[in-house]
Design a protein around this motif. Structure first.
Motif, PDB file in Angstrom:
ATOM      1  N   MET A  23       0.979  -1.118   0.011  1.00 33.81           N
ATOM      2  CA  MET A  23       0.118   0.058   0.080  1.00 33.81           C
ATOM      3  C   MET A  23       0.932   1.273  -0.016  1.00 33.81           C
ATOM      4  O   MET A  23       1.948   1.220   0.704  1.00 33.81           O
ATOM      5  N   SER A  24       0.488   2.224  -0.816  1.00 35.74           N
ATOM      6  CA  SER A  24       1.095   3.584  -0.706  1.00 35.74           C
ATOM      7  C   SER A  24       0.925   4.131   0.355  1.00 35.74           C
ATOM      8  O   SER A  24       0.350   3.780   1.712  1.00 35.74           O
ATOM      9  N   GLU A  25       2.026   5.259   0.725  1.00 37.07           N
ATOM     10  CA  GLU A  25       2.013   5.786   1.898  1.00 37.07           C
ATOM     11  C   GLU A  25       0.392   6.620   2.364  1.00 37.07           C
ATOM     12  O   GLU A  25       0.135   6.373   3.743  1.00 37.07           O
ATOM     13  N   LYS A  26      -0.169   6.996   1.593  1.00 42.89           N
ATOM     14  CA  LYS A  26      -1.349   7.614   1.608  1.00 42.89           C
ATOM     15  C   LYS A  26      -2.234   6.536   1.226  1.00 42.89           C
ATOM     16  O   LYS A  26      -2.166   5.356   0.364  1.00 42.89           O
ATOM     17  N   CYS A  27      -3.375   6.366   1.862  1.00 40.94           N
ATOM     18  CA  CYS A  27      -4.728   5.348   1.503  1.00 40.94           C
ATOM     19  C   CYS A  27      -5.175   5.797   0.347  1.00 40.94           C
ATOM     20  O   CYS A  27      -5.531   6.989   0.332  1.00 40.94           O
ATOM     21  N   ARG A  28      -5.210   5.020  -0.804  1.00 44.80           N
ATOM     22  CA  ARG A  28      -5.809   5.294  -1.949  1.00 44.80           C
ATOM     23  C   ARG A  28      -7.416   4.949  -1.812  1.00 44.80           C
ATOM     24  O   ARG A  28      -7.759   3.557  -1.810  1.00 44.80           O
ATOM     25  N   VAL A  29      -8.284   5.812  -2.070  1.00 42.77           N
ATOM     26  CA  VAL A  29      -9.960   5.926  -1.989  1.00 42.77           C
ATOM     27  C   VAL A  29     -10.460   5.985  -3.056  1.00 42.77           C
ATOM     28  O   VAL A  29     -10.064   7.041  -3.785  1.00 42.77           O
ATOM     29  N   ALA A  30     -11.261   5.083  -3.478  1.00 48.48           N
ATOM     30  CA  ALA A  30     -12.226   5.315  -4.554  1.00 48.48           C
ATOM     31  C   ALA A  30     -13.899   5.440  -3.962  1.00 48.48           C
ATOM     32  O   ALA A  30     -13.928   4.746  -2.954  1.00 48.48           O
ATOM     33  N   ILE A  31     -14.470   6.188  -4.834  1.00 44.92           N
ATOM     34  CA  ILE A  31     -16.017   6.420  -4.211  1.00 44.92           C
ATOM     35  C   ILE A  31     -16.804   5.622  -5.404  1.00 44.92           C
ATOM     36  O   ILE A  31     -16.797   6.102  -6.713  1.00 44.92           O
ATOM     37  N   VAL A  32     -17.550   4.768  -5.022  1.00 45.20           N
ATOM     38  CA  VAL A  32     -18.540   4.186  -5.941  1.00 45.20           C
ATOM     39  C   VAL A  32     -20.111   4.603  -5.644  1.00 45.20           C
ATOM     40  O   VAL A  32     -20.376   4.203  -4.482  1.00 45.20           O
ATOM     41  N   VAL A  82      -8.647   8.561  -5.489  1.00 39.73           N
ATOM     42  CA  VAL A  82      -8.164   8.188  -6.737  1.00 39.73           C
ATOM     43  C   VAL A  82      -9.009   7.863  -8.016  1.00 39.73           C
ATOM     44  O   VAL A  82      -8.363   7.706  -9.004  1.00 39.73           O
ATOM     45  N   GLY A  83     -10.183   7.616  -7.440  1.00 38.44           N
ATOM     46  CA  GLY A  83     -11.427   7.063  -8.374  1.00 38.44           C
ATOM     47  C   GLY A  83     -12.607   7.482  -8.019  1.00 38.44           C
ATOM     48  O   GLY A  83     -12.998   7.536  -6.942  1.00 38.44           O
ATOM     49  N   ALA A  84     -13.542   7.701  -9.205  1.00 41.59           N
ATOM     50  CA  ALA A  84     -15.016   8.020  -8.749  1.00 41.59           C
ATOM     51  C   ALA A  84     -15.617   6.768  -9.999  1.00 41.59           C
ATOM     52  O   ALA A  84     -15.401   6.592 -11.065  1.00 41.59           O
ATOM     53  N   VAL A  85     -16.706   6.091  -9.164  1.00 40.67           N
ATOM     54  CA  VAL A  85     -17.257   5.202 -10.356  1.00 40.67           C
ATOM     55  C   VAL A  85     -18.792   5.435 -10.119  1.00 40.67           C
ATOM     56  O   VAL A  85     -19.257   5.721  -9.203  1.00 40.67           O
ATOM     57  N   ASP A  86     -19.378   5.386 -11.333  1.00 39.76           N
ATOM     58  CA  ASP A  86     -20.878   5.526 -11.352  1.00 39.76           C
ATOM     59  C   ASP A  86     -21.310   4.953 -12.683  1.00 39.76           C
ATOM     60  O   ASP A  86     -20.724   5.099 -13.734  1.00 39.76           O
ATOM     61  N   VAL A  87     -22.500   4.313 -12.650  1.00 37.05           N
ATOM     62  CA  VAL A  87     -23.190   3.917 -13.825  1.00 37.05           C
ATOM     63  C   VAL A  87     -23.358   4.856 -14.921  1.00 37.05           C
ATOM     64  O   VAL A  87     -23.594   4.667 -16.100  1.00 37.05           O
ATOM     65  N   ASP A  88     -23.627   6.070 -14.289  1.00 38.56           N
ATOM     66  CA  ASP A  88     -23.810   7.390 -15.081  1.00 38.56           C
ATOM     67  C   ASP A  88     -22.353   7.987 -15.233  1.00 38.56           C
ATOM     68  O   ASP A  88     -22.211   8.732 -14.288  1.00 38.56           O
ATOM     69  N   LEU A  89     -21.771   7.710 -16.091  1.00 36.74           N
ATOM     70  CA  LEU A  89     -20.510   8.082 -16.063  1.00 36.74           C
ATOM     71  C   LEU A  89     -20.158   9.705 -16.318  1.00 36.74           C
ATOM     72  O   LEU A  89     -19.264  10.293 -15.854  1.00 36.74           O
ATOM     73  N   ASP A  90     -21.203  10.453 -16.925  1.00 38.12           N
ATOM     74  CA  ASP A  90     -21.139  11.799 -16.890  1.00 38.12           C
ATOM     75  C   ASP A  90     -21.392  12.590 -15.538  1.00 38.12           C
ATOM     76  O   ASP A  90     -20.512  13.429 -15.269  1.00 38.12           O
ATOM     77  N   ARG A  91     -22.360  11.539 -14.661  1.00 37.90           N
ATOM     78  CA  ARG A  91     -22.280  12.055 -13.326  1.00 37.90           C
ATOM     79  C   ARG A  91     -20.901  11.774 -12.477  1.00 37.90           C
ATOM     80  O   ARG A  91     -20.421  12.696 -11.856  1.00 37.90           O
ATOM     81  N   ALA A  92     -20.249  10.627 -12.737  1.00 38.97           N
ATOM     82  CA  ALA A  92     -18.904  10.514 -12.264  1.00 38.97           C
ATOM     83  C   ALA A  92     -18.162  11.552 -12.677  1.00 38.97           C
ATOM     84  O   ALA A  92     -17.202  12.111 -11.608  1.00 38.97           O
ATOM     85  N   LYS A  93     -17.965  11.975 -13.808  1.00 44.21           N
ATOM     86  CA  LYS A  93     -16.993  12.827 -14.392  1.00 44.21           C
ATOM     87  C   LYS A  93     -17.492  14.384 -13.622  1.00 44.21           C
ATOM     88  O   LYS A  93     -16.435  15.189 -13.302  1.00 44.21           O
ATOM     89  N   GLU A  94     -18.772  14.567 -13.430  1.00 40.61           N
ATOM     90  CA  GLU A  94     -19.135  15.831 -12.824  1.00 40.61           C
ATOM     91  C   GLU A  94     -18.455  15.820 -11.370  1.00 40.61           C
ATOM     92  O   GLU A  94     -17.809  16.792 -10.878  1.00 40.61           O
ATOM     93  N   PHE A  95     -18.652  14.715 -10.832  1.00 41.01           N
ATOM     94  CA  PHE A  95     -18.179  14.455  -9.339  1.00 41.01           C
ATOM     95  C   PHE A  95     -16.712  14.395  -9.342  1.00 41.01           C
ATOM     96  O   PHE A  95     -16.105  15.236  -8.315  1.00 41.01           O
ATOM     97  N   ALA A  96     -16.115  13.938 -10.268  1.00 41.87           N
ATOM     98  CA  ALA A  96     -14.729  13.888 -10.221  1.00 41.87           C
ATOM     99  C   ALA A  96     -13.942  15.230 -10.432  1.00 41.87           C
ATOM    100  O   ALA A  96     -13.224  15.797  -9.620  1.00 41.87           O
TER     101      ALA A  96
END
Length: 361
Positions: A1-10, A33-47
């Motif tokens: 694991m990297s020094e920081k905890c790598r977190v993704a929001i699904v 490090v990542g955002a996941v959504d079945v609506d990719l546009d919403r994920a991009k807006e959130f990111a």
């Protein structure tokens, strides 16, 4: 694991912002490090809003990168088990939003999947981690407050008809239940973290005003293994919204009133005659840590760094989910339910609403 905890929001809907904010507040220890959504546009807006470098339309794509240590699972309740199981199969830890599963049987399936994995699941019960709750548990453990005798737990909120226009709300099959599962669960989980294992519950539930398949009000009387007794009220028809907890112990009454999160100022302590020193014990060197996702994420990162069990583990959270199932079982069968009565495969273990609410017929 990297020094920081790598977190993704699904799942980048409403609650995801609280999770992103918690990670941002702990930027020296964790990074998004990542955002996941079945609506990719919403994920991009959130990111874009949270400066997240990568977006994905599926959890599978995220896990395939091998570049994530902790997944914050913020999707609708009906998706929790398959998505959490996929994370466990990849040995990636999960911070799982409430309600963790739709039923007790699903919860036990998740426990079985975790036993085969190197990863662990922490359930989102963030009210356990404010400094007031931590101090209350400390003073009870040290005997300062004496035995807990009586407790009150009220989650009396207001949601109008429009709130239930979303097709998954107010259903047992998609949301898991009404205010007993989706709203009051935070408050009585906090109560359970203080009073410990429950023993028996007698409950009622009603659909008073809202266009739902589920209840919009429930009430329960609960006895605990330590002898304490408690009442629980969960409501979505209460115009003056508040969340209240009260613990009457031998040496003091401790009370909390807030709405969606608390600070130290929301707690009061009233010593019993002859026990005035309790008040000083309560306030001594008390930090002011608000309840919330940041407080629980801090505890999760502390546990990961120390190689200790994650808070709140599935085994801890089961006590809470079993009480939810028992409230429905008691309300809909008009019988008291003891802890352990809801065996795997029985109606209220398979589905919170069992065969269905009385009004569904």
């Amino acid at each position: 694991m990297s020094e920081k905890c790598r977190v993704a929001i699904v799942g980048t809907g409403g609650i995801a912002g609280a999770h992103a904010g918690a990670v941002a507040a702990l930027a020296e220890r964790a990074e998004l490090v990542g955002a996941v959504d079945v609506d990719l546009d919403r994920a991009k807006e959130f990111a874009a809003r949270w400066n997240i470098p990568a977006t994905y339309s599926t959890l599978t794509e995220l896990l395939a990168t091998g570049q994530v240590d902790l997944v914050h699972l913020c999707t609708p309740p009906s998706t929790h088990v398959p998505l959490a199981t996929e994370c466990l199969a990849a040995d990636v830890d999960v911070y799982l939003e409430k309600p963790p599963t739709l039923s007790l049987d699903e919860f036990d399936a998740l426990i079985a999947a975790e036993e085969k994995s190197a990863a662990r699941i922490a359930c989102v019960f963030q009210h356990r981690f404010g400094s007031g709750a931590v101090r209350l548990r400390e003073l009870l453990a040290d005997g300062v407050l004496g035995r807990p005798l009586v407790a009150l737990c009220n989650t009396v909120w207001y949601r109008d008809d429009e709130y239930f226009a979303a097709p998954w709300r107010g259903t047992f099959d998609v949301e898991g239940g009404g205010p007993t599962m989706g709203h009051g669960i935070h408050q009585y989980d906090l109560m359970l973290s203080i009073l410990g294992p429950w023993q028996k519950v007698t409950a009622l539930a009603a659909r008073q005003a809202r266009p739902t398949q589920t209840e919009d009000v429930s009430m329960a009387l609960v006895t605990f293994e330590n002898g304490a007794v408690a009442s629980i009220v969960n409501s979505l028809v209460s115009a003056r919204q508040t969340s209240q907890l009260r613990f009457d112990c031998e040496n003091a009454t401790v009370e909390l009133e807030h709405l969606y999160g608390y600070q130290n100022a929301d707690w009061t302590i009233t010593p019993a005659p002859g026990h005035e020193a309790v008040e000083a014990a309560w306030s001594a060197d008390l930090l002011d840590v608000p309840s919330g996702h940041t407080a629980q994420l801090t505890a999760i990162l502390d546990a990961k760094a120390a190689g200790e069990p994650t808070p709140v583990s599935l085994s801890e959270a089961r006590n809470t989910l079993e009480l939810a199932a028992a409230i429905y079982a008691s309300a809909f069968t008009d019988k008291p339910i003891h802890r352990g009565d809801l065996a795997p495969g029985t109606p209220y273990a398979t589905r919170m609403g069992g065969p269905g609410a009385p009004w569904s017929a």
